[in-house]
Design an enzyme around this catalytic site. Sequence first.
Site, short mmCIF file in Angstrom:
data_model
loop_
_atom_site.label_atom_id
_atom_site.label_comp_id
_atom_site.label_asym_id
_atom_site.label_seq_id
_atom_site.Cartn_x
_atom_site.Cartn_y
_atom_site.Cartn_z
N SER A 117 0.96 -1.33 0.06
CA SER A 117 0.03 -0.08 -0.14
C SER A 117 0.96 1.22 0.10
O SER A 117 2.14 1.09 0.37
CB SER A 117 -1.02 0.02 1.18
OG SER A 117 -1.35 1.13 1.64
N TYR A 125 -1.32 -0.53 10.85
CA TYR A 125 -1.59 -1.20 9.65
C TYR A 125 -0.73 -0.98 8.69
O TYR A 125 -0.10 -1.76 7.86
CB TYR A 125 -2.98 -0.73 9.06
CG TYR A 125 -3.22 -0.89 7.51
CD1 TYR A 125 -3.61 -2.40 7.10
CD2 TYR A 125 -2.89 -0.03 6.48
CE1 TYR A 125 -3.65 -2.53 5.84
CE2 TYR A 125 -3.12 -0.24 5.20
CZ TYR A 125 -3.39 -1.49 4.80
OH TYR A 125 -3.62 -1.97 3.50
N LYS A 183 2.21 -3.71 7.03
CA LYS A 183 2.56 -3.85 5.30
C LYS A 183 3.85 -3.66 5.22
O LYS A 183 4.58 -4.43 4.46
CB LYS A 183 1.75 -2.74 4.42
CG LYS A 183 0.13 -3.07 4.37
CD LYS A 183 0.12 -4.24 3.36
CE LYS A 183 -1.46 -4.62 3.59
NZ LYS A 183 -1.70 -5.89 2.84
P1 NAD Z 1 -11.09 -6.49 1.72
O1 NAD Z 1 -11.25 -6.66 3.02
O2 NAD Z 1 -12.14 -6.44 0.79
O3 NAD Z 1 -10.35 -8.07 1.19
C1 NAD Z 1 -9.69 -8.82 1.97
C2 NAD Z 1 -10.19 -10.08 2.19
O4 NAD Z 1 -9.19 -10.99 2.69
C3 NAD Z 1 -11.32 -10.15 2.64
O5 NAD Z 1 -12.41 -11.08 1.85
C4 NAD Z 1 -11.32 -10.94 4.28
O6 NAD Z 1 -12.37 -11.68 4.56
C5 NAD Z 1 -10.17 -11.89 3.80
N1 NAD Z 1 -9.39 -12.18 4.88
C6 NAD Z 1 -8.75 -11.38 5.93
N2 NAD Z 1 -7.95 -12.07 6.91
C7 NAD Z 1 -7.86 -13.11 6.33
C8 NAD Z 1 -7.22 -14.52 6.55
N3 NAD Z 1 -6.44 -14.30 7.69
N4 NAD Z 1 -7.21 -15.50 6.14
C9 NAD Z 1 -8.03 -15.45 5.00
N5 NAD Z 1 -8.70 -14.49 4.39
C10 NAD Z 1 -8.70 -13.44 5.05
O7 NAD Z 1 -9.72 -5.73 1.32
P2 NAD Z 1 -9.26 -5.02 -0.15
O8 NAD Z 1 -9.74 -3.81 -0.21
O9 NAD Z 1 -9.72 -6.07 -1.15
O10 NAD Z 1 -7.65 -5.20 0.08
C11 NAD Z 1 -7.14 -6.47 -0.44
C12 NAD Z 1 -5.52 -6.09 0.18
O11 NAD Z 1 -5.23 -4.74 -0.35
C13 NAD Z 1 -5.37 -5.99 1.77
O12 NAD Z 1 -4.17 -6.56 2.01
C14 NAD Z 1 -5.20 -4.53 1.84
O13 NAD Z 1 -4.48 -4.34 2.88
C15 NAD Z 1 -4.60 -4.10 0.64
N6 NAD Z 1 -4.78 -2.93 0.39
C16 NAD Z 1 -5.96 -2.30 0.00
C17 NAD Z 1 -6.40 -0.92 -0.18
C18 NAD Z 1 -7.76 -0.37 0.03
O14 NAD Z 1 -7.69 0.74 -0.05
N7 NAD Z 1 -8.64 -1.20 -0.44
C19 NAD Z 1 -5.17 -0.05 -0.44
C20 NAD Z 1 -3.77 -0.77 -0.17
C21 NAD Z 1 -3.69 -2.06 0.03
#
Ligand code: NAD
Length: 337
Positions: free
Chosen positions: A126, A150, A154
């Site tokens: 991120s 958080y 990362k």
């Molecule tokens: P999201 O919460 O919609 O998706 C993450 C998924 O991981 C969820 O479906 C959740 O149920 C699952 N999950 C969480 N912990 C778990 C575990 N221990 N085992 C199995 N499944 C698990 O989030 P997103 O927006 O799709 O983000 C995906 C990734 O991208 C994350 O790692 C997040 O940190 C990163 N990210 C997101 C953003 C954003 O703004 N959306 C920005 C930068 C990075």
Amino acid sequence: MGKTILITGAAGYIGSHTCVCLLQAGWHIVAIDNLCNSSARAIERITELAGRDLRFYTLDVRDYAALSKLLQQESVSAVIHFAGLKSVADSVTRPLDYFDNNVCGSVSLLRALHQQGVRKLVFSSSATVYGHPQQVPIPESAALSVTNPYGRSKLMVEQILEDLAQSDHEWRIATLRYFNPAGAHESGRLGEDPRGEPGNLMPYLAQVAVGRREYLSVFGDDYPTPDGTGVRDYIHVMDLARGHLAALERLFSHSGNFTVNLGTGQGVSVLQAVAAFERASGKAIPKRIAPRRSGDVASCYALATAAQELLGWRAEKKLAQMCSDQWRWQHQNPEGY
Ligand code: NAD
Ligand code: UDP
């Protein structure tokens, strides 16, 4: 192409859109998610949109034994690791959950991959690892720092991946630093479905527009930005999904590791985002100026040239389309899945 990719966090916002993209490009998918922040209905929608099946398992990445068993059953060539917790505010109040899930979860996954001889990984990092950026647009070489647990989780995983790659040159690791994902699949069938009150601007705007929330709080109008509100780099989730496809293709064709920003390179203020959402939805969005949100930075947008040079990828969709796709999804699914 034709190879099987393990996708963790596949039912989540970015994971689900990436699954559609990969299936349409001919890859096979083994998907896992513990559904702590998503619904299994997203998996049904993925197969509906792609017209192809994937194999889904409800599984926690911290469950090393179950992961190992799965990897013995399935012939996986590479992994895209989305699974994790992502709320900055939450991470401040329950840091241990964030380190357990994001850091221990990643280590558990990496151990299982190591054990089974899988050496290709795409990791969801991120722009938060840039902390308070010293310059914008932000190049990948910028200083890294953290402003909350958080972000630390990362950065810790990024560092673990560096050490791992150093220890075994067979690894090919793509670290993708996302800026601000926004929008939804253009069909309106797939989108972001946050549990509880959204922490992010775009889903909040959508919920105000659809009548689920009364007004938007604009967190600060006294930043050193053109209109005083925070500036971010919003990137369409389908562009982001394509970025994963490009990264995956690179891992199969080149050795070595790389880290790239996935953003548009364009800064957009909160007030500009509100105006764009009003145009896309045809709804007035009531807003109130509120104090700055703790930990927020004034301005954060990508230098997006590295991804273009390395992967031949660049974001194509504009803010207007992010807003209209986000609105279509919210309007057609007012309560989510
Ligand atoms: P999201 O919460 O919609 O998706 C993450 C998924 O991981 C969820 O479906 C959740 O149920 C699952 N999950 C969480 N912990 C778990 C575990 N221990 N085992 C199995 N499944 C698990 O989030 P997103 O927006 O799709 O983000 C995906 C990734 O991208 C994350 O790692 C997040 O940190 C990163 N990210 C997101 C953003 C954003 O703004 N959306 C920005 C930068 C990075
Ligand atoms: N923001 C806001 N009201 C909200 C949510 C967010 O004014 O209800 C602002 C926030 O202060 C930041 C921008 O919108 O300037 C993007 O915030 P988001 O949480 O979506 O992304 P991040 O801050 O993690 O980049």
